[in-house]
Design a protein around this motif. Sequence first.
Motif, PDB file in Angstrom:
ATOM      1  N   ILE A 151       0.926  -1.229  -0.023  1.00  0.00           N
ATOM      2  CA  ILE A 151      -0.110   0.024  -0.024  1.00  0.00           C
ATOM      3  C   ILE A 151       0.883   1.361   0.033  1.00  0.00           C
ATOM      4  CG2 ILE A 151      -0.372  -0.142   2.564  1.00  0.00           C
ATOM      5  CD1 ILE A 151      -3.159   0.866   1.959  1.00  0.00           C
ATOM      6  N   LYS A 152       2.183   1.078   0.557  1.00  0.00           N
ATOM      7  CA  LYS A 152       3.004   2.292   0.761  1.00  0.00           C
ATOM      8  C   LYS A 152       3.803   2.566  -0.469  1.00  0.00           C
ATOM      9  CE  LYS A 152       5.060   2.764   4.650  1.00  0.00           C
ATOM     10  NZ  LYS A 152       5.928   2.242   5.502  1.00  0.00           N
ATOM     11  N   ALA A 153       3.351   1.504  -1.577  1.00  0.00           N
ATOM     12  CA  ALA A 153       4.389   1.620  -2.607  1.00  0.00           C
ATOM     13  C   ALA A 153       5.993   1.464  -2.365  1.00  0.00           C
ATOM     14  CB  ALA A 153       4.120   2.753  -3.516  1.00  0.00           C
ATOM     15  N   ASN A 154       6.382   0.704  -2.097  1.00  0.00           N
ATOM     16  CA  ASN A 154       7.765   0.340  -1.569  1.00  0.00           C
ATOM     17  C   ASN A 154       8.509  -0.477  -2.723  1.00  0.00           C
ATOM     18  OD1 ASN A 154       6.587   0.086   1.638  1.00  0.00           O
ATOM     19  ND2 ASN A 154       7.590   1.900   1.034  1.00  0.00           N
ATOM     20  N   PRO A 155      10.140  -0.049  -2.633  1.00  0.00           N
ATOM     21  CA  PRO A 155      10.755  -1.043  -3.680  1.00  0.00           C
ATOM     22  C   PRO A 155      10.662  -2.600  -3.127  1.00  0.00           C
ATOM     23  CG  PRO A 155      12.104   0.916  -2.833  1.00  0.00           C
ATOM     24  CD  PRO A 155      10.513   0.789  -1.959  1.00  0.00           C
ATOM     25  N   PRO A 156      10.885  -3.479  -4.030  1.00  0.00           N
ATOM     26  CA  PRO A 156      11.272  -3.333  -5.406  1.00  0.00           C
ATOM     27  C   PRO A 156      10.273  -2.672  -6.421  1.00  0.00           C
ATOM     28  CG  PRO A 156      11.591  -5.605  -4.753  1.00  0.00           C
ATOM     29  CD  PRO A 156      10.744  -4.880  -3.470  1.00  0.00           C
ATOM     30  N   LEU A 157      10.881  -1.693  -7.167  1.00  0.00           N
ATOM     31  CA  LEU A 157      10.310  -0.953  -7.905  1.00  0.00           C
ATOM     32  C   LEU A 157      10.468  -1.603  -9.395  1.00  0.00           C
ATOM     33  CD1 LEU A 157       8.712   1.796  -8.672  1.00  0.00           C
ATOM     34  CD2 LEU A 157      10.974   3.071  -8.533  1.00  0.00           C
ATOM     35  N   THR A 158       9.493  -1.925 -10.200  1.00  0.00           N
ATOM     36  CA  THR A 158       9.523  -2.287 -11.400  1.00  0.00           C
ATOM     37  C   THR A 158       9.283  -1.491 -12.419  1.00  0.00           C
ATOM     38  OG1 THR A 158       9.346  -4.667 -10.676  1.00  0.00           O
ATOM     39  CG2 THR A 158       8.967  -4.311 -13.128  1.00  0.00           C
ATOM     40  N   ILE A 159       9.918  -1.189 -13.551  1.00  0.00           N
ATOM     41  CA  ILE A 159       9.632  -0.198 -14.653  1.00  0.00           C
ATOM     42  C   ILE A 159       9.646  -0.658 -15.943  1.00  0.00           C
ATOM     43  CG2 ILE A 159      10.333   2.200 -15.324  1.00  0.00           C
ATOM     44  CD1 ILE A 159      11.774   2.591 -12.846  1.00  0.00           C
ATOM     45  N   GLN A 160       8.451  -0.576 -16.463  1.00  0.00           N
ATOM     46  CA  GLN A 160       8.617  -0.930 -17.958  1.00  0.00           C
ATOM     47  C   GLN A 160       8.455   0.362 -18.637  1.00  0.00           C
ATOM     48  OE1 GLN A 160       8.491  -3.735 -20.042  1.00  0.00           O
ATOM     49  NE2 GLN A 160       8.991  -2.167 -21.493  1.00  0.00           N
ATOM     50  N   GLY A 161       9.723   0.812 -19.445  1.00  0.00           N
ATOM     51  CA  GLY A 161       9.906   2.146 -20.054  1.00  0.00           C
ATOM     52  C   GLY A 161       9.237   1.917 -21.366  1.00  0.00           C
ATOM     53  N   GLY A 162       9.442   3.258 -22.060  1.00  0.00           N
ATOM     54  CA  GLY A 162       9.045   3.297 -23.438  1.00  0.00           C
ATOM     55  C   GLY A 162       8.817   4.829 -23.884  1.00  0.00           C
ATOM     56  N   ARG A 163       8.267   4.855 -25.043  1.00  0.00           N
ATOM     57  CA  ARG A 163       8.131   6.302 -25.513  1.00  0.00           C
ATOM     58  C   ARG A 163       7.091   6.882 -24.541  1.00  0.00           C
ATOM     59  NH1 ARG A 163       8.620   8.893 -30.424  1.00  0.00           N
ATOM     60  NH2 ARG A 163       6.978  10.297 -30.696  1.00  0.00           N
ATOM     61  N   LEU A 164       7.623   8.146 -24.127  1.00  0.00           N
ATOM     62  CA  LEU A 164       6.849   8.972 -23.302  1.00  0.00           C
ATOM     63  C   LEU A 164       6.198  10.201 -23.981  1.00  0.00           C
ATOM     64  CD1 LEU A 164       9.618   9.163 -20.401  1.00  0.00           C
ATOM     65  CD2 LEU A 164       7.746   7.235 -20.791  1.00  0.00           C
ATOM     66  N   HIS A 165       5.185  10.856 -23.069  1.00  0.00           N
ATOM     67  CA  HIS A 165       4.647  12.002 -23.624  1.00  0.00           C
ATOM     68  C   HIS A 165       4.799  12.929 -22.730  1.00  0.00           C
ATOM     69  CE1 HIS A 165       0.970  10.970 -21.379  1.00  0.00           C
ATOM     70  NE2 HIS A 165       1.191   9.637 -22.056  1.00  0.00           N
ATOM     71  N   LEU A 184      14.645  14.175 -16.032  1.00  0.00           N
ATOM     72  CA  LEU A 184      15.665  13.077 -16.650  1.00  0.00           C
ATOM     73  C   LEU A 184      14.633  12.339 -17.627  1.00  0.00           C
ATOM     74  CD1 LEU A 184      17.776  11.579 -13.822  1.00  0.00           C
ATOM     75  CD2 LEU A 184      18.616  13.061 -15.636  1.00  0.00           C
ATOM     76  N   ALA A 185      13.395  11.986 -17.320  1.00  0.00           N
ATOM     77  CA  ALA A 185      12.467  11.392 -18.170  1.00  0.00           C
ATOM     78  C   ALA A 185      12.084  12.402 -19.369  1.00  0.00           C
ATOM     79  CB  ALA A 185      11.351  10.959 -17.503  1.00  0.00           C
ATOM     80  N   ALA A 186      12.124  13.673 -19.030  1.00  0.00           N
ATOM     81  CA  ALA A 186      11.446  14.683 -20.135  1.00  0.00           C
ATOM     82  C   ALA A 186      12.700  14.741 -21.073  1.00  0.00           C
ATOM     83  CB  ALA A 186      11.489  15.841 -19.417  1.00  0.00           C
ATOM     84  N   LEU A 187      13.937  14.489 -20.756  1.00  0.00           N
ATOM     85  CA  LEU A 187      14.980  14.851 -21.674  1.00  0.00           C
ATOM     86  C   LEU A 187      14.961  13.683 -23.062  1.00  0.00           C
ATOM     87  CD1 LEU A 187      18.222  14.951 -19.440  1.00  0.00           C
ATOM     88  CD2 LEU A 187      17.175  16.871 -20.511  1.00  0.00           C
ATOM     89  N   PHE A 188      14.177  12.768 -22.797  1.00  0.00           N
ATOM     90  CA  PHE A 188      13.855  11.729 -23.609  1.00  0.00           C
ATOM     91  C   PHE A 188      12.719  11.860 -24.427  1.00  0.00           C
ATOM     92  CE2 PHE A 188      17.031   9.907 -20.640  1.00  0.00           C
ATOM     93  CZ  PHE A 188      17.954   9.312 -21.622  1.00  0.00           C
ATOM     94  N   THR A 189      11.654  12.930 -23.898  1.00  0.00           N
ATOM     95  CA  THR A 189      10.498  12.659 -24.144  1.00  0.00           C
ATOM     96  C   THR A 189      10.285  14.070 -25.392  1.00  0.00           C
ATOM     97  OG1 THR A 189       9.818  12.029 -22.014  1.00  0.00           O
ATOM     98  CG2 THR A 189       8.128  13.037 -23.368  1.00  0.00           C
ATOM     99  N   PRO A 190       9.646  13.742 -26.491  1.00  0.00           N
ATOM    100  CA  PRO A 190       9.281  14.784 -27.449  1.00  0.00           C
ATOM    101  C   PRO A 190       8.285  15.812 -26.812  1.00  0.00           C
ATOM    102  CG  PRO A 190       8.978  12.640 -28.431  1.00  0.00           C
ATOM    103  CD  PRO A 190       9.350  12.304 -26.949  1.00  0.00           C
ATOM    104  N   GLY A 191       8.723  17.083 -26.977  1.00  0.00           N
ATOM    105  CA  GLY A 191       7.596  18.032 -26.508  1.00  0.00           C
ATOM    106  C   GLY A 191       8.082  18.771 -25.232  1.00  0.00           C
ATOM    107  N   THR A 192       7.144  19.693 -24.845  1.00  0.00           N
ATOM    108  CA  THR A 192       7.576  20.277 -23.350  1.00  0.00           C
ATOM    109  C   THR A 192       6.860  19.630 -22.065  1.00  0.00           C
ATOM    110  OG1 THR A 192       8.044  22.403 -24.862  1.00  0.00           O
ATOM    111  CG2 THR A 192       7.882  22.766 -22.373  1.00  0.00           C
TER     112      THR A 192
END
Length: 444
Positions: A151-165, A184-192
């Motif tokens: 419920i507290k969203a603790n690690p392990p943290l699994t991330i499926q990354g991909g194309r972001l907006h 850091l995510a925004a550096l890879f994301t097209p747009g502002t």
Amino acid sequence: MLQSYFPLKHLHLHHTSAPFQRQLRLPGDKSISHRAAILAAIAEGTSTISGFLESEDCLATIAVLQKLGITIKHPEHGVFVIHGRGGFFLEPSGSLDCKNSGTTIRLLAGLLAAQPFSTTLIGDDSLSNRPMRRVMEPLSAMGAILHATGIKANPPLTIQGGRLHPIDYRLPMSSAQVKSAIILAALFTPGTTTIMEPTACRDHTERMLTSFQGSCSYLLDQEERCILSVTGPQKLQACSFHVPGDLSSAAFWIVAAAARPGSKLMLENIGINPTRIGIISILERMGAKISIKTPSCSQIEPCGDITVSGASLKGTVICGKEISNVIDELPILAIAGALAQGVTIIRDAQELRVKETDRITALVHNLRLMGAHVKEYEDGLEIEGGVSLHGTRLPSYGDHRIAMAFSVAGLFACGETIIEGTQCISTSYPDFEEMLDFLTMSRS
Ligand code: S3P
């Protein structure tokens, strides 16, 4: 089941009434070291980072980047040569161990949200109890898929990354780790992508982008709130970067000198970024005598030499917008409060409850064990200063800043103070005990 046995390391301190006069160099800034390694890994080409803090937390970031396919060389102490892959990383085999480091897990969550593979970030017992929802929410809104535990969203943290907006995000709390994850995510994301902070917190990522030929900008909305914009995708370029000394580590010695009349301390080449120097104005308000000499040339990360002369301190109130600027210094400021005449009140600091340990509980418990009169609030504490402290056995709670803050308190206590479990100090300041010896020369 067989359990591995790690002997607990303790720190023994004896009351020392002697003022000290010393000149010190501090290890590199922890926040800046993490960011320099990460931006160098994202950049195209070979970066050299000097003054890098070789503590367990920052070395955890280096090890994770290596598992992501980044070649990193270590030619001499404090120098890392990082061969960036222009924003491309390799899918790691197995999970990525962030150890005790909140900065590692949260910043890298932002980077990994934009990679076309799945990763799992893990950590030690303390990190496994820290909240990750604060990074999961914005990164999910950008399009990544994140899972944490319970419920507290603790690690392990699994991330499926991909194309972001891009998103327009209002941070629910003041957190440089969350802000940096989104940048850091925004550096890879097209747009502002835009980020609105409730109060300004450390801006090392933003400043450092310029060194790596990246960019971000600030604008003020109608209500004069600061909004940060990052337009992607951006290609960063390698650079040479020098990390200044860590003011958060210097803070322990600054208080040790400031509260002892007759002491004089000179600290060389310390980072004095305006989002970090709240401790100086707070201590000055408490009566401390501090001066800062800055070089005339302007730097991306400003730094200077800090001189502290001992004086008798008086209590103060630390609350509101000031809190995020001194979030890591609140443990040692609470000790300064106990050493000062009058009452010191710390409020609006509920974030302390979700650090490496619940720092409000740890401060209240240990200060009371030393004989101080303390009131606990949900969002802070109140210390009646000027009551003489006595030495005793104190738990470190496995938290480096609690261990170091109470080591300084031990210098002012009558009798022997024993801090139990001080191996945690190496997460941010491996040479702390050596420096303590150098400053006081009276410890057994
Ligand atoms: C840090 C941000 C702060 C601070 C931590 C380092 C960073 O955490 O307490 O020690 O390097 O960004 P929060 O983002 O949780 O405030």
